[in-house]
Design an enzyme around this catalytic site. Structure first.
Site, PDB file in Angstrom:
ATOM      1  N   TRP A 111      63.276 -11.662  51.922  1.00 47.34           N
ATOM      2  CA  TRP A 111      63.110 -10.343  52.538  1.00 47.34           C
ATOM      3  C   TRP A 111      62.793 -10.415  54.028  1.00 47.34           C
ATOM      4  CZ3 TRP A 111      61.222  -5.241  50.348  1.00 47.34           C
ATOM      5  CH2 TRP A 111      61.804  -4.968  49.116  1.00 47.34           C
ATOM      6  N   TYR A 153      68.020 -16.794  50.610  1.00 47.23           N
ATOM      7  CA  TYR A 153      67.550 -15.514  50.090  1.00 47.23           C
ATOM      8  C   TYR A 153      66.135 -15.199  50.582  1.00 47.23           C
ATOM      9  CZ  TYR A 153      66.217 -11.850  46.867  1.00 47.23           C
ATOM     10  OH  TYR A 153      65.804 -10.657  46.328  1.00 47.23           O
TER      11      TYR A 153
HETATM   12  N1  LIG Z   1      57.655 -15.032  38.767  1.00 44.49           N
HETATM   13  C1  LIG Z   1      58.345 -14.148  39.473  1.00 44.49           C
HETATM   14  N2  LIG Z   1      58.958 -14.541  40.600  1.00 44.49           N
HETATM   15  C2  LIG Z   1      59.630 -13.657  41.346  1.00 44.49           C
HETATM   16  C3  LIG Z   1      59.700 -12.297  40.969  1.00 44.49           C
HETATM   17  C4  LIG Z   1      59.070 -11.892  39.754  1.00 44.49           C
HETATM   18  O1  LIG Z   1      59.114 -10.722  39.336  1.00 44.49           O
HETATM   19  N3  LIG Z   1      58.376 -12.853  39.056  1.00 44.49           N
HETATM   20  N4  LIG Z   1      60.395 -11.412  41.750  1.00 44.49           N
HETATM   21  C5  LIG Z   1      61.443 -11.936  42.586  1.00 44.49           C
HETATM   22  C6  LIG Z   1      61.915 -10.946  43.556  1.00 44.49           C
HETATM   23  S1  LIG Z   1      62.429  -9.451  42.891  1.00 44.49           S
HETATM   24  C7  LIG Z   1      62.040 -11.211  44.873  1.00 44.49           C
HETATM   25  S2  LIG Z   1      62.839 -10.059  45.866  1.00 44.49           S
HETATM   26  C8  LIG Z   1      61.601 -12.494  45.459  1.00 44.49           C
HETATM   27  C9  LIG Z   1      60.979 -12.346  46.842  1.00 44.49           C
HETATM   28  O2  LIG Z   1      60.998 -13.563  47.484  1.00 44.49           O
HETATM   29  P1  LIG Z   1      61.050 -13.693  49.091  1.00 44.49           P
HETATM   30  O3  LIG Z   1      61.836 -12.583  49.675  1.00 44.49           O
HETATM   31  O4  LIG Z   1      61.453 -15.074  49.425  1.00 44.49           O
HETATM   32  O5  LIG Z   1      59.513 -13.489  49.431  1.00 44.49           O
HETATM   33  P2  LIG Z   1      58.779 -13.178  50.800  1.00 44.49           P
HETATM   34  O6  LIG Z   1      57.361 -13.567  50.603  1.00 44.49           O
HETATM   35  O7  LIG Z   1      59.039 -11.783  51.209  1.00 44.49           O
HETATM   36  O8  LIG Z   1      59.444 -14.222  51.797  1.00 44.49           O
HETATM   37  C10 LIG Z   1      59.894 -13.886  53.055  1.00 44.49           C
HETATM   38  C11 LIG Z   1      59.556 -15.012  54.024  1.00 44.49           C
HETATM   39  O9  LIG Z   1      60.122 -14.689  55.286  1.00 44.49           O
HETATM   40  C12 LIG Z   1      59.172 -14.965  56.314  1.00 44.49           C
HETATM   41  N5  LIG Z   1      59.493 -14.094  57.462  1.00 44.49           N
HETATM   42  C13 LIG Z   1      59.031 -12.866  57.753  1.00 44.49           C
HETATM   43  N6  LIG Z   1      59.603 -12.405  58.879  1.00 44.49           N
HETATM   44  C14 LIG Z   1      60.441 -13.373  59.320  1.00 44.49           C
HETATM   45  C15 LIG Z   1      61.321 -13.489  60.445  1.00 44.49           C
HETATM   46  O10 LIG Z   1      61.465 -12.596  61.249  1.00 44.49           O
HETATM   47  N7  LIG Z   1      62.019 -14.639  60.551  1.00 44.49           N
HETATM   48  C16 LIG Z   1      61.896 -15.662  59.672  1.00 44.49           C
HETATM   49  N8  LIG Z   1      62.614 -16.762  59.889  1.00 44.49           N
HETATM   50  N9  LIG Z   1      61.079 -15.567  58.600  1.00 44.49           N
HETATM   51  C17 LIG Z   1      60.363 -14.449  58.434  1.00 44.49           C
HETATM   52  C18 LIG Z   1      57.825 -14.690  55.678  1.00 44.49           C
HETATM   53  O11 LIG Z   1      56.802 -15.376  56.368  1.00 44.49           O
HETATM   54  C19 LIG Z   1      58.060 -15.179  54.239  1.00 44.49           C
HETATM   55  O12 LIG Z   1      57.700 -16.520  54.091  1.00 44.49           O
HETATM   56  O13 LIG Z   1      60.663 -13.124  44.574  1.00 44.49           O
HETATM   57  C20 LIG Z   1      61.173 -13.276  43.256  1.00 44.49           C
HETATM   58  N10 LIG Z   1      60.263 -14.068  42.489  1.00 44.49           N
HETATM   59  N1  LIG Z   2      53.475  -3.611  46.729  1.00 42.82           N
HETATM   60  C1  LIG Z   2      54.637  -4.214  46.506  1.00 42.82           C
HETATM   61  N2  LIG Z   2      55.717  -3.494  46.113  1.00 42.82           N
HETATM   62  C2  LIG Z   2      56.897  -4.120  45.873  1.00 42.82           C
HETATM   63  C3  LIG Z   2      57.055  -5.507  46.056  1.00 42.82           C
HETATM   64  C4  LIG Z   2      55.903  -6.250  46.458  1.00 42.82           C
HETATM   65  O1  LIG Z   2      55.968  -7.484  46.617  1.00 42.82           O
HETATM   66  N3  LIG Z   2      54.743  -5.582  46.675  1.00 42.82           N
HETATM   67  N4  LIG Z   2      58.290  -6.107  45.819  1.00 42.82           N
HETATM   68  C5  LIG Z   2      59.481  -5.257  45.785  1.00 42.82           C
HETATM   69  C6  LIG Z   2      60.619  -5.910  45.117  1.00 42.82           C
HETATM   70  S1  LIG Z   2      61.383  -7.197  45.900  1.00 42.82           S
HETATM   71  C7  LIG Z   2      61.132  -5.490  43.933  1.00 42.82           C
HETATM   72  S2  LIG Z   2      62.533  -6.228  43.309  1.00 42.82           S
HETATM   73  C8  LIG Z   2      60.499  -4.421  43.172  1.00 42.82           C
HETATM   74  C9  LIG Z   2      60.385  -4.809  41.693  1.00 42.82           C
HETATM   75  O2  LIG Z   2      60.069  -3.748  40.903  1.00 42.82           O
HETATM   76  P1  LIG Z   2      60.037  -3.937  39.302  1.00 42.82           P
HETATM   77  O3  LIG Z   2      61.086  -4.887  38.897  1.00 42.82           O
HETATM   78  O4  LIG Z   2      60.049  -2.589  38.729  1.00 42.82           O
HETATM   79  O5  LIG Z   2      58.602  -4.590  39.131  1.00 42.82           O
HETATM   80  P2  LIG Z   2      57.690  -5.596  38.363  1.00 42.82           P
HETATM   81  O6  LIG Z   2      56.453  -5.582  39.190  1.00 42.82           O
HETATM   82  O7  LIG Z   2      58.358  -6.878  38.082  1.00 42.82           O
HETATM   83  O8  LIG Z   2      57.380  -4.897  36.962  1.00 42.82           O
HETATM   84  C10 LIG Z   2      56.956  -3.546  36.865  1.00 42.82           C
HETATM   85  C11 LIG Z   2      56.335  -3.202  35.542  1.00 42.82           C
HETATM   86  O9  LIG Z   2      57.200  -3.540  34.475  1.00 42.82           O
HETATM   87  C12 LIG Z   2      56.431  -3.757  33.321  1.00 42.82           C
HETATM   88  N5  LIG Z   2      57.158  -4.682  32.455  1.00 42.82           N
HETATM   89  C13 LIG Z   2      57.378  -6.003  32.646  1.00 42.82           C
HETATM   90  N6  LIG Z   2      58.125  -6.504  31.638  1.00 42.82           N
HETATM   91  C14 LIG Z   2      58.387  -5.479  30.803  1.00 42.82           C
HETATM   92  C15 LIG Z   2      59.131  -5.345  29.588  1.00 42.82           C
HETATM   93  O10 LIG Z   2      59.722  -6.284  29.062  1.00 42.82           O
HETATM   94  N7  LIG Z   2      59.202  -4.112  29.028  1.00 42.82           N
HETATM   95  C16 LIG Z   2      58.585  -3.030  29.575  1.00 42.82           C
HETATM   96  N8  LIG Z   2      58.725  -1.852  28.968  1.00 42.82           N
HETATM   97  N9  LIG Z   2      57.858  -3.135  30.708  1.00 42.82           N
HETATM   98  C17 LIG Z   2      57.777  -4.329  31.317  1.00 42.82           C
HETATM   99  C18 LIG Z   2      55.117  -4.314  33.774  1.00 42.82           C
HETATM  100  O11 LIG Z   2      54.061  -3.724  33.027  1.00 42.82           O
HETATM  101  C19 LIG Z   2      55.041  -3.940  35.248  1.00 42.82           C
HETATM  102  O12 LIG Z   2      53.973  -3.068  35.494  1.00 42.82           O
HETATM  103  O13 LIG Z   2      59.205  -4.143  43.681  1.00 42.82           O
HETATM  104  C20 LIG Z   2      59.221  -3.928  45.103  1.00 42.82           C
HETATM  105  N10 LIG Z   2      57.953  -3.357  45.474  1.00 42.82           N
HETATM  106 MO   LIG Z   3      62.971  -8.074  44.701  1.00 41.00          MO
END
Ligand SMILES: Nc1nc2c(c(=O)[nH]1)N[C@H]1C(S)=C(S)[C@@H](COP(=O)(O)OP(=O)(O)OC[C@H]3O[C@@H](n4cnc5c(=O)[nH]c(N)nc54)[C@H](O)[C@@H]3O)O[C@H]1N2
Ligand SMILES: Nc1nc2c(c(=O)[nH]1)N[C@H]1C(S)=C(S)[C@@H](COP(=O)(O)OP(=O)(O)OC[C@H]3O[C@@H](n4cnc5c(=O)[nH]c(N)nc54)[C@H](O)[C@@H]3O)O[C@H]1N2
Ligand SMILES: [Mo]
Length: 746
Positions: free
Chosen positions: A108, A106
């Site tokens: 991005w 998994y």
């Molecule tokens: N505590 C907590 N943890 C969370 C979340 C949260 O809300 N709270 N959110 C979760 C969510 S929604 C998500 S989507 C995940 C995100 O988790 P990831 O998608 O695993 O996070 P990234 O940092 O985008 O990791 C992408 C990796 O790919 C590498 N990469 C970039 N380009 C390339 C390429 O071309 N080839 C290869 N081989 N590698 C490349 C980058 O260097 C990086 O290390 O995290 C989750 N973790």
């Molecule tokens: N700049 C930037 N943008 C991103 C990403 C990034 O890494 N960087 N990651 C992307 C990815 S993979 C994803 S999945 C999306 C995620 O997007 P979301 O899932 O919407 O994002 P989060 O940042 O986890 O939380 C957003 C807000 O939810 C509120 N919140 C948290 N828990 C609760 C709750 O229990 N109740 C209520 N009412 N509010 C709550 C917090 O105040 C926070 O500001 O973002 C994407 N956008």
């Molecule tokens: Mo995500």
């Protein structure tokens, strides 16, 4: 002269040739470019890059005492390193079967349809007999598994569960946003042409729409006279919505006939809401107790929902929690009870503002990527069960009415993701991660995941290769042109897989005898088949960018469930009843206590109202970072400027900071019984007391990698989060249910 563009998940940039080399500037077609992306090229020669293939010494020497993450690496040439990988794939498949190879992989990675790391390794492994896969995402894993039971298959895992923004701008009277962090809308998997979420929201507000942001932090609210904030305890939104349903049923301001027409199970839900089935009426007073919102505010909120057109938007964050199904289910129920289903600009929405694409009124540019082939192995895990898989070889996992076997994982193959950033409870993962025999990682930079691998193969970054980026929901196609030669010995994931395929005698099957540019032309031909108005490939390459329907404001306007609401008999949902399920017989048949058959308030184990809060009184939320994408770009630019005392900044409420003698700029230790990490303190007057915010993505840095409970130094919240999932039904990540305590470090 041809124009050069650079495509990322956070936006599209123009590449300018300066005397100092290439540099990035905002693309003028984007009304709201993302500043942090401008620093991307700092990675071109950065010391965090992986320069050549590396193999862990203890693995090579078969030293069972050596530990992943606490070992040294030996540089190796490409031929030998890829031969080792091919040999391991062959050996493990032969001895243990292909299901012992986990390549759910998994993450991005980077934008670009061809150099999509996951697709490349999956294509390779499918040709080599298959692998255990993963399903759904960390983003939307709970909703993805759960919503089909309530709304039908059509809404499984799509990002399209929302009315379009133009409808909101024109029709919505009251938008309630549960969790909103507008900087999140800067990103989207696959890329972004135009960032328009804030524009649309402002249009609606300027027209007079009322916006109520329900969240623990007033800073989540946009600055507009029509916007207001309701401070709520994390994870308690279901209770607030239940009280709204209670008031409507109690006052009999509901259209029962309409509810019966569109839903099934209303009576069962109503019996719960009124307390007939469990003895607890879900009154505003009850909800005040659970949510921490006072009664008069709840009454005002109930009143606001009486607007002719009301829309309940839930951020994806709400389902990334214990019982994360419930707020989603209850929002659907409340929208139905309020008579909003099928109304333009009304009803429910999931993820408006979570990414840029949700709600875009454009044609879906869903285009083919690299063909991954067919996986001969049927085994899979819900994506967030990775540590369960590694820790319990031969065990089982309850999931969505099934008992999944957990294969005996001997090999892990990861490309394009960073589990040592993204997975919960990293100390647990670190233990489980020691079990497989071989771990292969493709990475451009030395992430913690690369440091915990046996074979690290250096990948290029997107400015080192040509590609085509297609943003599925904003109609822009970009030709991403290489501006740099690959760093040191780095190679494209495709080239790496092609070398391994050659050792496996699968070269031609893997490459189809195409070079990269042939592949790009081939993919583009597929897009032109769907969108004949696209220019031919050489023209597209030359121009670098193409926007479909460029002249039109909203070529595809969407009213969610419009056909169904107009004629539920003729256009039934793909649910067992054909209607929206407010009581699900299917879910009832699973018998999961953590996902009952109708929307319910389930107190998480970790929340501010529970017993555990006596020991760990702070609710940790780990939102997405403002200045990077997850862990990407953490080593450079805006992410580094944003650090406090050299670590990720955690935000404390003024009251919590004062109670602990914490001042802005201090180094603070956050801890619970799962782990501890150091952060830099920020102090906020907008954050609800009892809540701490620590964004995800700081590069996981264990102080002593041999210590199972080591202190983490960079401020990675997953040192602290729990690895129990949202429920047995979805097994989604529950990162947002986490209690901690904080102490100032001298
Ligand atoms: N505590 C907590 N943890 C969370 C979340 C949260 O809300 N709270 N959110 C979760 C969510 S929604 C998500 S989507 C995940 C995100 O988790 P990831 O998608 O695993 O996070 P990234 O940092 O985008 O990791 C992408 C990796 O790919 C590498 N990469 C970039 N380009 C390339 C390429 O071309 N080839 C290869 N081989 N590698 C490349 C980058 O260097 C990086 O290390 O995290 C989750 N973790
Ligand atoms: N700049 C930037 N943008 C991103 C990403 C990034 O890494 N960087 N990651 C992307 C990815 S993979 C994803 S999945 C999306 C995620 O997007 P979301 O899932 O919407 O994002 P989060 O940042 O986890 O939380 C957003 C807000 O939810 C509120 N919140 C948290 N828990 C609760 C709750 O229990 N109740 C209520 N009412 N509010 C709550 C917090 O105040 C926070 O500001 O973002 C994407 N956008
Ligand atoms: Mo995500």
């Amino acid at each position: 002269m041809s124009e050069h563009f650079f495509a990322t998940h956070f936006g599209t940039y123009r590449v300018d040739q300066t005397s100092a080399g290439p540099s990035l500037s905002a693309w003028e077609g984007d009304p709201q470019p993302t500043p942090f992306g401008l620093h991307y090229l700092e990675l071109a020669q950065h010391r965090c890059r992986v320069a050549q293939p590396m193999v862990r010494r203890g693995w090579l020497e078969n030293n069972s005492q050596s530990i992943r993450g606490a070992d040294t690496f030996i540089p190796m040439d490409w031929d030998r390193a890829t031969r080792l990988v091919a040999h391991e794939i062959e050996r493990i498949a032969r001895v243990h079967g292909n299901r012992s190879i986990f390549a759910g992989s998994y993450g991005w990675a980077s934008a670009g349809r061809f150099h999509h790391a996951q697709s490349q390794i999956k294509r390779l492994l499918n040709l080599a007999g298959g692998f255990t896969a993963s399903r759904h995402s960390y983003s939307y894993g709970t909703a993805g598994a759960f919503l089909p039971h309530v709304l039908g298959q059509d809404y499984a895992g799509t990002n399209a569960c929302a009315p379009s923004w133009d409808q909101i701008a024109h029709h919505t009277d009251c938008l309630v946003a549960f969790g909103l962090r507008l900087t999140n809308a800067q990103c989207d998997p696959g890329g972004v042409g135009r960032h328009t979420v804030e524009q649309w929201l402002t249009r609606a507000l300027d027209r007079g729409m009322r916006l109520i942001v329900v969240s623990p932090d007033r800073a989540d609210m946009p600055d507009h006279p029509n916007a207001e904030h309701l401070a709520i305890r994390p994870n308690t939104d279901t209770a607030l919505m239940l009280a709204c349903a209670y008031a409507r049923i109690q006052n009999d301001t509901i259209d029962r006939k309409q509810i019966q027409r569109l839903t099934t199970g209303f009576d069962r839900l109503a019996a719960y809401v009124m307390g007939d089935s469990d003895g607890v009426p879900k009154t505003p007073a009850w909800a005040a107790d659970v949510t921490g919102v006072n009664r008069s505010q709840i009454e005002r909120f109930i009143e606001a929902l009486r607007a002719p057109t009301s829309l309940l938007n839930l951020g994806w964050s709400l389902q990334r929690a214990t019982a994360g199904e419930q707020p989603y289910w209850m929002a659907i129920a409340l929208a139905a009870i309020s008579g909003q289903i099928g109304r333009p600009g009304g009803g429910f929405a999931f993820g408006l503002g979570s990414v840029n694409s949700v709600g875009q009124p454009v044609r879906h540019l869903k285009t083919p990527g690299l063909d991954q082939g067919q996986n001969p192995v049927a085994d899979f895990i819900p994506v967030a069960a990775i540590a369960d898989l590694l820790a319990n070889p031969g065990g089982t996992l309850e999931y969505n009415g099934r008992t999944l076997p957990l294969p005996d994982t001997r090999m892990v193959y990861w490309a394009g993701g960073n589990p040592f950033h993204h997975h919960q409870d990293l100390n647990r993962l670190r233990q489980a991660w020691q079990r497989p025999e071989t771990i292969v990682v493709h990475e451009p930079v030395w992430t913690a995941t690369a440091q915990h691998a046996d074979i690290v193969l250096p990948s290029t970054l997107p400015f080192e290769r040509n590609d085509i980026a297609v943003s599925s929901n904003d109609r822009t196609l970009v030709f991403n042109r290489a501006t740099h030669a690959p760093y040191a010995e780095a190679r494209d994931d495709h080239q790496i897989c092609a070398m391994i395929a050659a050792h496996l005698r699968l070269a031609d099957e893997f490459t189809e005898k195409r070079e990269t540019d042939d592949w790009l032309a081939h993919l583009y031909a597929g897009y032109r088949e769907r969108f004949p108005e696209l220019p031919d490939y050489p023209t597209f390459r030359e121009r670098g960018i193409h926007t479909l329907d460029a002249e039109q404001d909203a070529p595809r306007s969407t009213t969610l469930l419009a056909d169904f609401a107009a004629a539920p008999e003729a256009c039934p949902l793909a649910t067992p009843s054909g209607r929206i399920e407010l009581f699900s017989e299917t879910i009832a048949s699973f018998g999961y206590p953590d996902c009952p058959p109708h929307p319910s308030w389930i107190a998480p184990e970790e929340w501010l109202g529970g017993e555990r809060a006596q020991t760990y009184p702070l609710h940790l939320l780990s939102p997405q970072p403002t200045n990077r994408l997850h862990s990407q770009l953490d080593a450079i630019g805006a992410s580094q400027y944003d650090k406090v005392a050299g670590r990720e900044a955690a935000v404390f409420s003024r009251e919590d900071a004062e109670a602990r003698g914490i001042e802005a700029g201090d180094t603070v230790k956050l801890f619970n019984e799962r782990g501890a990490c150091l952060v830099g303190a920020r102090v906020s007057s907008t954050l609800l007391r009892g809540v701490v915010l620590l964004p995800t993505g700081a590069w996981y840095t264990p102080e002593d990698p041999t210590d199972p409970m080591t202190l983490e130094l960079a401020g990675n919240p997953n040192t602290l989060t729990q690895d129990r999932r949202s429920s047995r039904l979805s097994q989604g990540s529950a990162a947002h249910s986490c209690l901690v305590e904080a102490v100032r470090r001298e």
